[in-house]
Enzyme design. Structure first.
Site, PDB file in Angstrom:
ATOM      1  N   TYR A   1       4.387 -17.200  20.363  1.00 52.88           N
ATOM      2  CA  TYR A   1       2.992 -17.121  20.798  1.00 52.88           C
ATOM      3  C   TYR A   1       2.124 -17.127  19.537  1.00 52.88           C
ATOM      4  CZ  TYR A   1       4.754 -15.884  25.472  1.00 52.88           C
ATOM      5  OH  TYR A   1       5.382 -15.867  26.691  1.00 52.88           O
TER       6      TYR A   1
HETATM    7  C1  LIG Z   1       2.499 -24.271  28.370  1.00 54.07           C
HETATM    8  C2  LIG Z   1       3.367 -23.439  27.466  1.00 54.07           C
HETATM    9  C3  LIG Z   1       4.381 -22.667  28.013  1.00 54.07           C
HETATM   10  C4  LIG Z   1       5.220 -21.908  27.205  1.00 54.07           C
HETATM   11  N1  LIG Z   1       6.210 -21.167  27.783  1.00 54.07           N
HETATM   12  C5  LIG Z   1       7.052 -20.446  26.998  1.00 54.07           C
HETATM   13  C6  LIG Z   1       8.137 -19.702  27.536  1.00 54.07           C
HETATM   14  O1  LIG Z   1       8.350 -19.673  28.752  1.00 54.07           O
HETATM   15  N2  LIG Z   1       8.934 -19.016  26.683  1.00 54.07           N
HETATM   16  C7  LIG Z   1       8.737 -19.045  25.326  1.00 54.07           C
HETATM   17  O2  LIG Z   1       9.517 -18.443  24.589  1.00 54.07           O
HETATM   18  N3  LIG Z   1       7.714 -19.731  24.797  1.00 54.07           N
HETATM   19  C8  LIG Z   1       6.883 -20.435  25.587  1.00 54.07           C
HETATM   20  N4  LIG Z   1       5.867 -21.150  25.012  1.00 54.07           N
HETATM   21  C9  LIG Z   1       5.737 -21.139  23.551  1.00 54.07           C
HETATM   22  C10 LIG Z   1       6.662 -22.161  22.937  1.00 54.07           C
HETATM   23  O3  LIG Z   1       8.005 -21.713  23.001  1.00 54.07           O
HETATM   24  C11 LIG Z   1       6.302 -22.384  21.463  1.00 54.07           C
HETATM   25  O4  LIG Z   1       4.997 -22.877  21.377  1.00 54.07           O
HETATM   26  C12 LIG Z   1       7.273 -23.318  20.779  1.00 54.07           C
HETATM   27  O5  LIG Z   1       7.167 -23.173  19.378  1.00 54.07           O
HETATM   28  C13 LIG Z   1       7.007 -24.746  21.175  1.00 54.07           C
HETATM   29  O6  LIG Z   1       7.955 -25.618  20.665  1.00 54.07           O
HETATM   30  P1  LIG Z   1       7.546 -27.173  20.552  1.00 54.07           P
HETATM   31  O7  LIG Z   1       8.673 -27.875  19.915  1.00 54.07           O
HETATM   32  O8  LIG Z   1       7.051 -27.635  21.872  1.00 54.07           O
HETATM   33  O9  LIG Z   1       6.273 -27.045  19.613  1.00 54.07           O
HETATM   34  P2  LIG Z   1       5.815 -27.724  18.241  1.00 54.07           P
HETATM   35  O10 LIG Z   1       4.333 -27.547  18.234  1.00 54.07           O
HETATM   36  O11 LIG Z   1       6.356 -29.088  18.100  1.00 54.07           O
HETATM   37  O12 LIG Z   1       6.475 -26.797  17.145  1.00 54.07           O
HETATM   38  C14 LIG Z   1       6.248 -25.400  17.050  1.00 54.07           C
HETATM   39  C15 LIG Z   1       6.626 -24.916  15.647  1.00 54.07           C
HETATM   40  O13 LIG Z   1       7.992 -25.226  15.375  1.00 54.07           O
HETATM   41  C16 LIG Z   1       8.092 -26.145  14.289  1.00 54.07           C
HETATM   42  N5  LIG Z   1       9.082 -27.168  14.642  1.00 54.07           N
HETATM   43  C17 LIG Z   1       9.081 -27.938  15.762  1.00 54.07           C
HETATM   44  N6  LIG Z   1      10.138 -28.752  15.754  1.00 54.07           N
HETATM   45  C18 LIG Z   1      10.828 -28.504  14.617  1.00 54.07           C
HETATM   46  C19 LIG Z   1      12.016 -29.051  14.044  1.00 54.07           C
HETATM   47  N7  LIG Z   1      12.697 -30.015  14.670  1.00 54.07           N
HETATM   48  N8  LIG Z   1      12.426 -28.591  12.844  1.00 54.07           N
HETATM   49  C20 LIG Z   1      11.723 -27.623  12.202  1.00 54.07           C
HETATM   50  N9  LIG Z   1      10.601 -27.071  12.702  1.00 54.07           N
HETATM   51  C21 LIG Z   1      10.146 -27.499  13.903  1.00 54.07           C
HETATM   52  C22 LIG Z   1       6.714 -26.742  14.147  1.00 54.07           C
HETATM   53  O14 LIG Z   1       6.486 -27.248  12.845  1.00 54.07           O
HETATM   54  C23 LIG Z   1       5.838 -25.586  14.527  1.00 54.07           C
HETATM   55  O15 LIG Z   1       5.735 -24.688  13.446  1.00 54.07           O
HETATM   56  C24 LIG Z   1       5.022 -21.920  25.809  1.00 54.07           C
HETATM   57  C25 LIG Z   1       3.993 -22.677  25.255  1.00 54.07           C
HETATM   58  C26 LIG Z   1       3.164 -23.431  26.064  1.00 54.07           C
HETATM   59  C27 LIG Z   1       2.052 -24.238  25.456  1.00 54.07           C
END
Ligand SMILES: Cc1cc2nc3c(=O)[nH]c(=O)nc-3n(C[C@H](O)[C@H](O)[C@H](O)COP(=O)(O)OP(=O)(O)OC[C@H]3O[C@@H](n4cnc5c(N)ncnc54)[C@H](O)[C@@H]3O)c2cc1C
Ligand SMILES: *[C@@H]1O[C@H](CO)[C@@H](O)[C@H](O)[C@H]1NC(C)=O
Ligand SMILES: *[C@@H]1O[C@H](CO)[C@@H](O)[C@H](O)[C@H]1NC(C)=O
Length: 536
Positions: free
Chosen positions: A476
Site C-alpha cells: 500500500y
Molecule cells: C486495485 C488494486 C487492488 C489491490 N489489491 C491488493 C490485494 O488484494 N492484496 C495486496 O497485497 N495488494 C493489493 N494491491 C496492492 C498491490 O499488491 C501492489 O500495488 C503491488 O505492488 C502491485 O504490483 P504490480 O506489479 O501490479 O505493480 P507495479 O506498479 O508494476 O510495481 C509495484 C512496485 O514493484 C516494482 N516491480 C514491479 N515489477 C517488478 C519486477 N519484475 N522486478 C522488480 N521490481 C518490480 C515496481 O518497480 C514498483 O516499485 C492492490 C492494488 C490495487 C491498485
C-alpha cells in the site's frame, strides 16, 4: 551525465523538446542493445520506444492504473523497453548503466504512488507485460509465474489444471505478479495460509551486473530479500516459483451491510465485536470490513457511517453459520446470507463480476476504470475501545469521503516468524487498516483536497494504531511516510520508511543484502533499500 540531465529538462519543461538530442540518446541506447543482445536493430526498434515513437504514449498508458499519474505534467520515462526475452533485460541493465540512466520496472502498474513508471531522474522503464507465462506443475503442486503475469491469469491457469488447488494472493485480478509478490502480497486466504511470499520456493532475477540468477545462484540472502522487501531495490525479477495450496470443492462468501446513525452505539458494538471475532475465529474465514461515510435519506441527509463485511470461508455455509453464531452473535448470519460456490467462482465474486461470469474474464487486462485515488496503511495491535470507535465514526462523517478497510490477521499469520521473510507484521497484529479515497474530478484542486482528507484521518488515528514504529504495508505504497533523496544520509532517510515497512531488524538485514548485491546502488528509487556507505 550533463547532456542527459539537460535533455531530461527539455523533455519535461520545454514545449518544443530537442528531438535531435533525444534521437541521439535513443540511437546510442539502440546500438548498445544491439551489441549486448546480438539482435538486428529492426527487431529491437519494436521493443524500444522514445517519446517520438508513435506508440510510446499508448504503451506507457496501458498499465497506468491511477488517473493521478496520467497527466501531461507526470514525469515520464526517457525510453521504454518491452522485453520479450531475459537477454533483453540483462542488456537494458547494462545499457542504462552505460548511459547514466536509472531503471524502473513495471509489471502490473498498480503501485499506489506510480513508482514503477514515474521518477524525478532520467530513467528507462522496463515494462514486463510480454513476459507473462505461467507453468503449473500438478505433480509438484507448484507454478512458475513470470513477473508480467497478472494474479487473474495465475488463478485461471491453476483452475484450468485443477479444481482442488489455489494460491493465497491478492483479490484484484489485474495486479501484477512482479510487484505484488515481491511486496509481500496477501488475499482472502491470509488467515488460513499466510502471504504469497510464504509459498515462494524459487525465483529468477536479473541483478545489477546484468546476470540472470536463480535461487541457487543468488544465494539465500537475496532470495530472502525479494520475498517481501520489494523487487525494485534488488534487480529485475523475471519469475517466481510458488507452491500451490489446497482449496475445497465448496467455499462460501457473504456480504453484510449495516448503516447506522453516527450517534447511536449499535454500529459501535457491532464493530467492537468484529474486532474480537475476526482475528480469532476459524482460520478458514476472512471477514474484511469496510467503513465508509454515507449520506442517506433515512438519516435526513445527515452523513453517517456504514460498515460492509465481505467474507470468504474455505468450507460450507452450514459450518460457517454455526460457528459465527458463537463467535460473532451480533452479525446474526443466516444461511440465506451465504453463497456456496467453487474457489474460482469466489475469485470472480471478490472481483465484483456478475454471477455466472466465465473465469475467462480473469484474463481481461483492461477492466480497471480510470479513477483517481490514494491509499495509506496502519496496523492495530490492541482493540480500539468503544469510545475510540465513536470518535472515529464522527471524524469519518465529518471528513465525508475517506474510508477505512479492516483486514483481519491471526491464524497462520501468528505462526510465521516476523523474520522468516522481510514482512514483519505477523503475530501481535489484530488487523491491518487500509485508508482509501478515490475520486473522479481531475485537476490539482481535487487532488489536494482528497490527499489532505486522507492525511487528516491518518493523523487522527495515531492513538489507535501501532507505534515505534507506526507500521505500514509496502504494497500500500505511501510516499508520505518518507522518501530517499540519495544524499549523504541515504541510510538515515531509508530507515524512516524502512522501519515502518519491515521493522528495524528486517530493514537492517535488507540493507546488508542490498550492499552486498548492489554496492553502487544502481537500483535506487524513492523508497528503495539504501546501501551502507562504502567506507564504513
Ligand atoms: C486495485 C488494486 C487492488 C489491490 N489489491 C491488493 C490485494 O488484494 N492484496 C495486496 O497485497 N495488494 C493489493 N494491491 C496492492 C498491490 O499488491 C501492489 O500495488 C503491488 O505492488 C502491485 O504490483 P504490480 O506489479 O501490479 O505493480 P507495479 O506498479 O508494476 O510495481 C509495484 C512496485 O514493484 C516494482 N516491480 C514491479 N515489477 C517488478 C519486477 N519484475 N522486478 C522488480 N521490481 C518490480 C515496481 O518497480 C514498483 O516499485 C492492490 C492494488 C490495487 C491498485
Ligand atoms: C489516461 O488518459 C487517457 C487519455 O485521456 C485515457 O484514455 C485513459 O483512460 C487514461 N487512463 C487512466 C488510468 O487514467
Ligand atoms: C447464480 O446463478 C445461478 C444459476 O443461474 C443461481 O442458481 C444462483 O442462485 C445464483 N447465485 C447468486 C448469488 O445470485
Amino acid at each position: 551525465m550533463i547532456p542527459l540531465a539537460f535533455l531530461f529538462l527539455v523533455l519535461h519543461v520545454s514545449s518544443s523538446p530537442s528531438s535531435a538530442a533525444l534521437d541521439s540518446t535513443y540511437n546510442t541506447f539502440l546500438q548498445c542493445m544491439q551489441k549486448n543482445t546480438k539482435t538486428q536493430p529492426s527487431q529491437l526498434s519494436s521493443i524500444i520506444y522514445s517519446p517520438y515513437s508513435p506508440s510510446y504514449t499508448s504503451v506507457l498508458r496501458a498499465y497506468i492504473r491511477n488517473a493521478r499519474f496520467n497527466t501531461t505534467t507526470t514525469k515520464k520515462p526517457l525510453l521504454i523497453v518491452t522485453p520479450t526475452t531475459e537477454n533483453h533485460i540483462s542488456a537494458t541493465v547494462l545499457c542504462a548503466k552505460t548511459l547514466g540512466l536509472r531503471i524502473k520496472t513495471r509489471s502490473g502498474g498498480h503501485d499506489y504512488a506510480g513508482l514503477s513508471y514515474i521518477s524525478d531522474v532520467p530513467f528507462v522503464m522496463i515494462d514486463m507485460f510480454n513476459l507473462r507465462s505461467i507453468t503449473v506443475d500438478l505433480a509438484d503442486q507448484s507454478a512458475w509465474v513470470q513477473a508480467g503475469a497478472t494474479l487473474g491469469e495465475l488463478y485461471h491457469s491453476i483452475w484450468k489444471k485443477s479444481k482442488a488447488l489455489g494460491f493465497p494472493a491478492g483479490v484484484c485480478p489485474t495486479v501484477g505478479a512482479g510487484g505484488h509478490i515481491s511486496g509481500g502480497g496477501y488475499g482472502n486466504m491470509i488467515r488460513k495460509y499466510g502471504l504469497a511470499v510464504d509459498y515462494v520456493v524459487d525465483a529468477k532475477i536479473v541483478d545489477a551486473k546484468g546476470s540472470v540468477l536463480d535461487r541457487k545462484a543468488m544465494g539465500e540472502g537475496l532470495f530472502w530479500a525479494i520475498r517481501g522487501g520489494g523487487g525494485a531495490s534488488f534487480g529485475v525479477i523475471l519469475a517466481y516459483k510458488v507452491k500451490l495450496v489446497p482449496v475445497p470443492q465448496t467455499v462460501t462468501v457473504f456480504k453484510v451491510q449495516r448503516t447506522q446513525d453516527v450517534v447511536t452505539d449499535r454500529l459501535t458494538d457491532f464493530v467492537y465485536q468484529w474486532q474480537q471475532a475476526a482475528p480469532t475465529t476459524n482460520d478458514g474465514l476472512f471477514m474484511r470490513m469496510l467503513i465508509q461515510p454515507v449520506t442517506s435519506k433515512a438519516n435526513k441527509g445527515q452523513t453517517t457511517v456504514r460498515s460492509t463485511i465481505n467474507a470468504f470461508y474455505l468450507g460450507k455455509a452450514d459450518e460457517l453459520v454455526s460457528f459465527l453464531a458463537k463467535d460473532f452473535p451480533l452479525l446474526g448470519l443466516k444461511k440465506e446470507d451465504c453463497t456456496e460456490l467453487s474457489w474460482i467462482e469466489s475469485v470472480l465474486w471478490w472481483a465484483n463480476f456478475d454471477n455466472g461470469t466465465s473465469p475467462d474474464a480473469l484474463l481481461d487486462r483492461d477492466q480497471n476504470s480510470a479513477i483517481f485515488g490514494t491509499r495509506k496503511s496502519d496496523y492495530v495491535q490492541t482493540p480500539i475501545s468503544k469510545d475510540g470507535l465513536e470518535l472515529i465514526w464522527k471524524k469519518i462523517a465529518e471528513l465525508g469521503k475517506v474510508g477505512l478497510v479492516f483486514n483481519p490477521y491471526g491464524g497462520r499469520m501468528n505462526q510465521v516468524s516476523p523474520t522468516a521473510t522481510p514482512f514483519s507484521h505477523r503475530a501481535g497484529n489484530l488487523f491491518k487498516i487500509q485508508y482509501s479515497i478515490s475520486w473522479r474530478e481531475p485537476g490539482p484542486e481535487a487532488d489536494n483536497k482528497y490527499v489532505t482528507q486522507i492525511r487528516s484521518l491518518y493523523s487522527y488515528m495515531t492513538p489507535f494504531v501501532s507505534k515505534n514504529p507506526r507500521s505500514a504495508f509496502l504494497n500500500y505504497r505511501d510516499i508520505d511516510i518518507g522518501v530517499n533523496h540519495f544524499g549523504a544520509n541515504s541510510y538515515e532517510e531509508g530507515k524512516v520508511y524502512g522501519y515502518k515497512y519491515f521493522g528495524a531488524a528486517n530493514f537492517d538485514r535488507l540493507v546488508k543484502v542490498k550492499t552486498a548485491v548492489d554496492p553502487d546502488n544502481f537500483f535506487k528509487s524513492e523508497q528503495s533499500i539504501p546501501t551502507l556507505p562504502k567506507s564504513a
